[in-house]
Design a protein around this motif. Structure first.
Motif, PDB file in Angstrom:
ATOM      1  N   GLY A   1       0.817  -1.200   0.000  1.00 41.43           N
ATOM      2  CA  GLY A   1       0.000   0.000   0.000  1.00 41.43           C
ATOM      3  C   GLY A   1       0.856   1.257   0.000  1.00 41.43           C
ATOM      4  O   GLY A   1       2.043   1.227  -0.338  1.00 41.43           O
ATOM      5  N   TRP A   2       0.279   2.394   0.409  1.00 40.05           N
ATOM      6  CA  TRP A   2       1.005   3.659   0.336  1.00 40.05           C
ATOM      7  C   TRP A   2       2.205   3.696   1.268  1.00 40.05           C
ATOM      8  O   TRP A   2       3.130   4.500   1.057  1.00 40.05           O
ATOM      9  CB  TRP A   2       0.073   4.828   0.639  1.00 40.05           C
ATOM     10  N   ARG A   3       2.236   2.847   2.289  1.00 39.35           N
ATOM     11  CA  ARG A   3       3.394   2.816   3.184  1.00 39.35           C
ATOM     12  C   ARG A   3       4.605   2.141   2.540  1.00 39.35           C
ATOM     13  O   ARG A   3       5.741   2.342   2.988  1.00 39.35           O
ATOM     14  CB  ARG A   3       3.031   2.096   4.476  1.00 39.35           C
ATOM     15  N   GLY A   4       4.372   1.347   1.508  1.00 37.51           N
ATOM     16  CA  GLY A   4       5.449   0.599   0.876  1.00 37.51           C
ATOM     17  C   GLY A   4       6.583   1.453   0.347  1.00 37.51           C
ATOM     18  O   GLY A   4       7.762   1.186   0.657  1.00 37.51           O
ATOM     19  N   PRO A   5       6.313   2.507  -0.465  1.00 39.30           N
ATOM     20  CA  PRO A   5       7.427   3.331  -0.968  1.00 39.30           C
ATOM     21  C   PRO A   5       8.259   3.967   0.135  1.00 39.30           C
ATOM     22  O   PRO A   5       9.485   4.072   0.014  1.00 39.30           O
ATOM     23  CB  PRO A   5       6.699   4.392  -1.810  1.00 39.30           C
ATOM     24  N   PHE A   6       7.624   4.390   1.219  1.00 35.70           N
ATOM     25  CA  PHE A   6       8.389   4.968   2.326  1.00 35.70           C
ATOM     26  C   PHE A   6       9.237   3.900   3.022  1.00 35.70           C
ATOM     27  O   PHE A   6      10.355   4.176   3.452  1.00 35.70           O
ATOM     28  CB  PHE A   6       7.447   5.633   3.328  1.00 35.70           C
ATOM     29  N   ALA A   7       8.702   2.687   3.135  1.00 39.25           N
ATOM     30  CA  ALA A   7       9.466   1.602   3.738  1.00 39.25           C
ATOM     31  C   ALA A   7      10.688   1.256   2.889  1.00 39.25           C
ATOM     32  O   ALA A   7      11.783   0.999   3.421  1.00 39.25           O
ATOM     33  CB  ALA A   7       8.574   0.372   3.923  1.00 39.25           C
ATOM     34  N   VAL A   8      10.512   1.252   1.566  1.00 37.46           N
ATOM     35  CA  VAL A   8      11.646   0.994   0.667  1.00 37.46           C
ATOM     36  C   VAL A   8      12.719   2.062   0.852  1.00 37.46           C
ATOM     37  O   VAL A   8      13.924   1.765   0.905  1.00 37.46           O
ATOM     38  CB  VAL A   8      11.162   0.944  -0.791  1.00 37.46           C
ATOM     39  N   THR A   9      12.301   3.316   0.957  1.00 44.37           N
ATOM     40  CA  THR A   9      13.248   4.408   1.180  1.00 44.37           C
ATOM     41  C   THR A   9      14.002   4.218   2.491  1.00 44.37           C
ATOM     42  O   THR A   9      15.219   4.449   2.571  1.00 44.37           O
ATOM     43  CB  THR A   9      12.518   5.757   1.196  1.00 44.37           C
ATOM     44  N   ALA A  10      13.288   3.789   3.538  1.00 46.70           N
ATOM     45  CA  ALA A  10      13.936   3.585   4.842  1.00 46.70           C
ATOM     46  C   ALA A  10      14.981   2.480   4.768  1.00 46.70           C
ATOM     47  O   ALA A  10      16.117   2.645   5.255  1.00 46.70           O
ATOM     48  CB  ALA A  10      12.879   3.256   5.894  1.00 46.70           C
ATOM     49  N   VAL A  11      14.621   1.352   4.176  1.00 42.95           N
ATOM     50  CA  VAL A  11      15.571   0.230   4.068  1.00 42.95           C
ATOM     51  C   VAL A  11      16.775   0.630   3.216  1.00 42.95           C
ATOM     52  O   VAL A  11      17.935   0.361   3.570  1.00 42.95           O
ATOM     53  CB  VAL A  11      14.866  -1.000   3.471  1.00 42.95           C
ATOM     54  N   GLY A  12      16.517   1.288   2.090  1.00 42.83           N
ATOM     55  CA  GLY A  12      17.617   1.731   1.242  1.00 42.83           C
ATOM     56  C   GLY A  12      18.534   2.715   1.939  1.00 42.83           C
ATOM     57  O   GLY A  12      19.759   2.683   1.756  1.00 42.83           O
ATOM     58  N   SER A  13      17.963   3.585   2.769  1.00 40.04           N
ATOM     59  CA  SER A  13      18.781   4.563   3.495  1.00 40.04           C
ATOM     60  C   SER A  13      19.686   3.880   4.512  1.00 40.04           C
ATOM     61  O   SER A  13      20.844   4.291   4.696  1.00 40.04           O
ATOM     62  CB  SER A  13      17.878   5.580   4.194  1.00 40.04           C
ATOM     63  N   VAL A  14      19.174   2.860   5.190  1.00 39.89           N
ATOM     64  CA  VAL A  14      20.000   2.124   6.150  1.00 39.89           C
ATOM     65  C   VAL A  14      21.163   1.438   5.438  1.00 39.89           C
ATOM     66  O   VAL A  14      22.322   1.482   5.900  1.00 39.89           O
ATOM     67  CB  VAL A  14      19.144   1.097   6.914  1.00 39.89           C
ATOM     68  N   LEU A  15      20.883   0.821   4.308  1.00 44.25           N
ATOM     69  CA  LEU A  15      21.956   0.185   3.532  1.00 44.25           C
ATOM     70  C   LEU A  15      22.959   1.233   3.043  1.00 44.25           C
ATOM     71  O   LEU A  15      24.181   1.010   3.068  1.00 44.25           O
ATOM     72  CB  LEU A  15      21.361  -0.570   2.347  1.00 44.25           C
ATOM     73  N   GLY A  16      22.424   2.378   2.580  1.00 46.09           N
ATOM     74  CA  GLY A  16      23.311   3.441   2.126  1.00 46.09           C
ATOM     75  C   GLY A  16      24.199   3.964   3.236  1.00 46.09           C
ATOM     76  O   GLY A  16      25.382   4.276   3.009  1.00 46.09           O
ATOM     77  N   PHE A  17      23.665   4.063   4.444  1.00 40.65           N
ATOM     78  CA  PHE A  17      24.464   4.505   5.585  1.00 40.65           C
ATOM     79  C   PHE A  17      25.589   3.508   5.870  1.00 40.65           C
ATOM     80  O   PHE A  17      26.734   3.905   6.126  1.00 40.65           O
ATOM     81  CB  PHE A  17      23.573   4.658   6.813  1.00 40.65           C
ATOM     82  N   ALA A  18      25.261   2.222   5.822  1.00 37.66           N
ATOM     83  CA  ALA A  18      26.272   1.202   6.097  1.00 37.66           C
ATOM     84  C   ALA A  18      27.395   1.255   5.063  1.00 37.66           C
ATOM     85  O   ALA A  18      28.586   1.181   5.403  1.00 37.66           O
ATOM     86  CB  ALA A  18      25.628  -0.184   6.118  1.00 37.66           C
ATOM     87  N   VAL A  19      27.028   1.398   3.794  1.00 39.72           N
ATOM     88  CA  VAL A  19      28.043   1.464   2.736  1.00 39.72           C
ATOM     89  C   VAL A  19      28.900   2.708   2.901  1.00 39.72           C
ATOM     90  O   VAL A  19      30.139   2.669   2.784  1.00 39.72           O
ATOM     91  CB  VAL A  19      27.357   1.445   1.352  1.00 39.72           C
ATOM     92  N   ALA A  20      28.264   3.860   3.170  1.00 41.07           N
ATOM     93  CA  ALA A  20      29.012   5.107   3.315  1.00 41.07           C
ATOM     94  C   ALA A  20      29.929   5.061   4.538  1.00 41.07           C
ATOM     95  O   ALA A  20      31.066   5.555   4.499  1.00 41.07           O
ATOM     96  CB  ALA A  20      28.041   6.282   3.427  1.00 41.07           C
TER      97      ALA A  20
END
Length: 494
Positions: free
Chosen positions: A159-178
């Protein structure tokens, strides 16, 4: 993998998220508006709440990076971005969502300027730097293209929460890589931050944008409008007073004092003013009037993003050959033509005509935005390329925020005026005040209301499209004369 390649990959991760965020939010809006039964003002502020802190803190983010270290500030911003995206996905009501979006915008302000600064510093060799900046630009375009598809899949699953959840997961991965890959290189520099001035700028813009969005139909909510005007004007006067007395102004006044650069900033604001509302309200049209599933919404939004990506290098080459003024004028004309084509095709429903219109609008934006980057690179002094880019990015974000507010007012005005008397008598006052409360699928019990509200929404969106792109053409005419009067519009002949 070498240090510079790791830095490029780490920055690309965050930049991809920031670029895809716009499309991810746009895909989520139809389902969000339907589930939460949001008013037009609320829908507008889900978008504006993110853009407002970005455009008001963009320059401060760059200054903080210069003072405290680009890596440190980038990681802090990305962590805020991740936490805020999580709060968006968990929001229980529209107020919580808007507050979380504002926090997300505060973190998102670091993604574009600091990733570019890190990439440039990690590649001291000019040839390597050119390739790295090209990869950085391509990553931004890839995020814009992938955003609709990723958002559609997430929307279909959660539902509408899905895109925000994807952004959250991607941001956590991006933080780990950075955290693992970004080099800790920092040359301490003194840069003006002026947090009070930044806060006054945000307050002034918030008051002005709220005043634009409270216009509902033919009536004005005078107390709200008067209060918004007082806040906006008061904060603006206070900001003017502070910047006039500041020893080191925080808003690049030396650049904005140049007529040519000021015209380019105005043009950037106008381009994204027209395109910002187009992106979000076309997605709402696809979900609420055309009643398409999320996957199809993403499919119909992809052509515009793809056209932006493909037209960008063409616009840069044309600008080098014919001059920035010519390309910018042609880009504005192409976008206006696309808006006319789309307004004519709304009543026919989604199909090839709308795809063509989106391609034309996207191509115009891609070519115009690329020509702006080339033109500003020629205009800004050699010591100010970073500041010039930051001001231009802030102008784009401000234009998008204003565009959302103006589209909201135009759409609601056109909707209320076009709704037939028969349908009006069957709707509540709250339903009449918003163009989003009734959709064909939800009004299926009464086909006359379903048809009337769909036609009224089309009329409102047509008014918004033509009004916004008419303003773009007007600004283009003003900027055209100013640019032509201040600097050559073609590169010098050798």
């Amino acid at each position: 993998m070498s240090v510079d390649r790791r830095a490029l990959a780490a920055c690309g991760f965050g930049l991809f998220l920031g670029s895809a965020n716009t499309a991810l939010t746009a895909v989520a809006l139809p389902g969000l508006a339907q589930e939460q039964v949001l008013s037009e003002t609320m829908v507008a502020w889900v978008v504006i709440a993110y853009q407002l802190p970005v455009c008001s803190t963009l320059l401060m983010a760059g200054a903080l990076g210069d003072r405290l270290g680009h890596r440190r500030v980038y990681l802090a911003g990305l962590s805020i971005f991740a936490i805020a995206a999580t709060l968006c996905a968990l929001a229980a009501d529209p107020v919580q969502l808007i507050a979380a979006r504002a926090l997300q915008g505060t973190g998102g302000a670091v993604l574009t300027p600091l990733t570019l600064a890190i990439v440039v510093r990690a590649h001291p060799d000019p040839s390597d730097r050119a390739q790295a900046v090209g990869a950085w630009t391509a990553t931004m375009g890839a995020g814009a293209v992938a955003g609709p598809a990723v958002g559609a899949v997430a929307m279909q699953i959660a539902g509408w929460r899905g895109p925000f959840a994807v952004t959250a997961v991607g941001s956590v991965l991006g933080f780990a890589v950075a955290f693992c890959w970004l080099p800790d290189r920092h040359e301490r520099r003194t840069a003006p931050i002026a947090p009070v001035s930044q806060a006054l700028l945000a307050l002034s813009l918030a008051g002005a944008l709220y005043g634009l969005t409270v216009w509902q139909g033919a009536s004005l909510l005078w107390p709200h409008l008067a209060g918004a005007a007082m806040v906006s004007v008061g904060a603006g006067l206070a900001l003017r007073f502070m910047t006039s007395r500041a020893r080191h102004p925080a808003f690049a006044g030396h650049l904005l004092g140049e007529p040519a650069f000021r015209s380019y900033a105005l043009f950037a604001c106008a381009l994204f003013f027209a395109f910002g509302g187009f992106t979000y309200y076309y997605a709402i049209y696809l979900g609420r009037v055309a009643d398409l599933r999320p996957m199809l919404i993403g499919a119909y939004m992809t052509p515009a993003a793809l056209a932006i990506l493909l037209a960008a290098p063409v616009g840069a080459r044309l600008s080098q050959r014919f001059g920035g003024r010519t390309v910018l004028t042609g880009a504005a004309a192409a976008m206006a033509l696309g808006a006319v084509l789309l307004s004519m095709a709304l009543s026919q429903g989604p199909g090839p005509s709308q795809v063509l219109a989106c391609l034309v609008v996207g191509a115009g934006l891609g070519a115009g935005n690329s020509a702006l980057n080339v033109a500003v690179g020629r205009t800004a002094k050699a010591t100010d390329p970073g500041t010039a880019s930051a001001v231009l990015a802030a102008a784009r974000m401000l234009g998008g925020a204003i565009g959302i507010a103006v589209y909201s007012s135009f759409l609601t005005l056109g909707y209320c005026r076009a709704l037939t008397d028969d349908a009006s008598s069957k709707l509540t006052k709250k339903q009449l005040a918003t163009a989003l409360t009734i959709s064909p699928s939800r009004a299926s019990a009464d086909k006359s209301i379903s048809t009337a509200t769909a036609e009224a929404f089309n009329s409102g969106l047509t008014l918004a499209l033509l009004g916004a792109f008419a303003i773009l053409v007007l600004v283009t005419a003003v900027a055209y004369r100013s640019i032509g009067a201040t600097l050559p519009t073609k590169p010098a002949q050798r």
